[in-house]
Scaffold this active site. Structure first.
Site, PDB file in Angstrom:
ATOM      1  N   ASP A  50       0.817  -1.219   0.000  1.00 29.85           N
ATOM      2  CA  ASP A  50       0.000   0.000   0.000  1.00 29.85           C
ATOM      3  C   ASP A  50       0.848   1.266   0.000  1.00 29.85           C
ATOM      4  O   ASP A  50       2.045   1.248   0.298  1.00 29.85           O
ATOM      5  CB  ASP A  50      -0.954   0.007   1.191  1.00 29.85           C
ATOM      6  N   GLU A  91      -0.653  -2.012   5.258  1.00 30.14           N
ATOM      7  CA  GLU A  91       0.246  -1.950   6.419  1.00 30.14           C
ATOM      8  C   GLU A  91       0.122  -0.621   7.135  1.00 30.14           C
ATOM      9  O   GLU A  91       0.318  -0.535   8.351  1.00 30.14           O
ATOM     10  CB  GLU A  91       1.693  -2.176   5.978  1.00 30.14           C
ATOM     11  N   GLU A  92      -0.192   0.439   6.389  1.00 30.88           N
ATOM     12  CA  GLU A  92      -0.101   1.794   6.931  1.00 30.88           C
ATOM     13  C   GLU A  92      -1.256   2.179   7.855  1.00 30.88           C
ATOM     14  O   GLU A  92      -1.126   3.149   8.604  1.00 30.88           O
ATOM     15  CB  GLU A  92      -0.027   2.808   5.776  1.00 30.88           C
ATOM     16  N   HIS A 133       7.920   8.831   4.475  1.00 32.71           N
ATOM     17  CA  HIS A 133       6.698   9.646   4.571  1.00 32.71           C
ATOM     18  C   HIS A 133       6.954  11.114   4.205  1.00 32.71           C
ATOM     19  O   HIS A 133       6.154  11.975   4.534  1.00 32.71           O
ATOM     20  CB  HIS A 133       6.067   9.543   5.970  1.00 32.71           C
TER      21      HIS A 133
END
Length: 395
Positions: free
Chosen positions: A82, A140-141, A365
């Protein structure tokens, strides 16, 4: 030719294809729980390889099973797929074509590395004693995460060992981060609303000042870390959001607070919300305010099995050289790889993907995050040589 030499040759042959897969995925990122096209892309590529049994454990995940010619251990390998809600600011020619969505954490690289691994190992069925399972995991996020959903779907049934990796841009290319025991923390989230009584800023005595009270809550919460918790324990309590008020001359009636708690120890983790509420309740009551407090437990901490971690360190030494080993310290980031570790011993390791000489220094990020693509072949090499030790060169 030895098996090790054959694997190294295969990695070189697949290297450019892995880069191309990564660039395609980077151009077409999808958010957590929305990875429909990404999962189909993965499934379609895996369908071109021999000897794989493919399935879709959940709507947006893919599993491939490579069952060897002889019985043996079952090794699982995981990649997350993702992306993040970030607008990309890179200028290379394969930036995201999905506005506001970006692979800013390296999951495009993880996916392409595992595809490369599957391509190599699928052609070596006759050398495999046991089974290799390839997990392409969604979400996962965002909690509750895709790993738990895959585990509930039964992907770990019969698995003996599980391994996963993370490309790490703040670790220089040429290193593999290894950490036995606690490696990544449990990431929990909290929300606090402090309710006072609003009014004119020139007449504070007629109000119950929610900003002043909430500010005391923020500062006193830090006493949980510095004065209530054993200094030798690992604990982070960070307030990351403080919202109250609309203009300069009005004391607001409410303040919203949000933040995160990170820990490794199960008992400490369960105690923290009780300590927090004691602080919040005491301060608000002392000043005539009220509160609402919500605490959400996130992923479990990533705890690497000592034996599997030593095995992966041996893989580094044998496949890359002892100089590649970085005995890294644990960090307080979170990862839902821990869900797989509840079912079988495992190891999560880092692959250095930063390169100061190439200007690849931005953290995860960040809108200009990227990786040194030379690290992709390193990740593939780690995976295939782990398979060599666990399900190929077995007495």
């Amino acid at each position: 030719m030895t098996v090790a030499a054959e694997l190294n040759q295969a990695v070189e042959q697949v290297k450019q294809q892995v880069i191309e897969w990564r660039r395609y995925l980077h151009q077409h990122p999808e958010l957590s729980f929305h990875e429909e096209k990404t999962a189909q892309f993965i499934y379609d590529i895996l369908s071109t390889f021999d000897n794989l049994e493919l399935s879709r454990p959940t709507k947006n995940s893919v599993m491939a099973r490579l069952i060897g010619s002889q019985p043996g251990k079952v090794l699982a390998m995981r990649a997350d797929i993702d992306a993040l809600a970030i607008t990309e600011e890179n200028t290379f020619d394969f930036i995201s074509t999905n506005p506001g969505v970006m692979h800013a954490c390296g999951h495009d690289g993880h996916t392409s590395m595992l595809l490369g691994t599957a391509k190599i190992l699928s052609g070596m069925k006759d050398k495999i004693k046991g089974e290799v399972r390839f997990f392409f995991q969604h979400a996962e996020e965002i909690y509750p995460g895709g790993a738990e959903e895959m585990v509930q779907a039964g992907v770990m049934d019969g698995v003996d060992l599980v391994i996963g990796t993370h490309l790490w841009s703040t670790m220089e290319y040429g290193t593999i981060g290894i950490c036995p025991g606690p490696m990544m923390a449990a990431p929990d989230t909290f929300w606090i609303n402090v309710y006072g009584k609003g009014g004119h800023a020139a007449l504070p005595h007629q109000t119950i000042d929610s900003i002043a009270i909430a500010s005391q809550v923020v500062t006193n919460l830090q006493h949980i870390v510095s004065r209530t918790t054993d200094p030798l324990d690992n604990l982070v309590l960070s307030v990351t959001k403080f919202v109250g008020g609309t203009t300069h001359n009005v004391i607001p009636g409410a303040v919203e607070i949000c933040g995160t708690v990170r820990s490794f120890d199960k008992e400490l983790r369960e105690t923290v919300p009780k300590l927090m509420e004691r602080v919040i309740k005491g301060i608000t009551e002392a000043h005539g305010a009220t509160y609402e407090f919500t605490y959400e437990f996130g992923y479990r901490p990533v705890i690497n099995d000592a034996e599997v971690t030593q095995l992966m360190e041996d893989v580094v030494v044998e496949a890359l050289g002892a100089e590649w080993v970085d005995h890294m310290r644990p960090n307080m980031g979170g990862e839902d790889f821990s869900a797989f570790q509840q079912k079988a011993p495992g190891c999560f390791f880092y692959v250095g993907a930063g390169n100061k000489e190439k200007g690849i220094t931005y953290p995860h990020h960040h809108p200009r995050f990227t990786i040194d693509e030379d690290a992709l072949a390193v990740g593939v090499k780690m995976f295939v040589h782990a398979a060599r030790k666990i399900v190929m060169e077995v007495e």
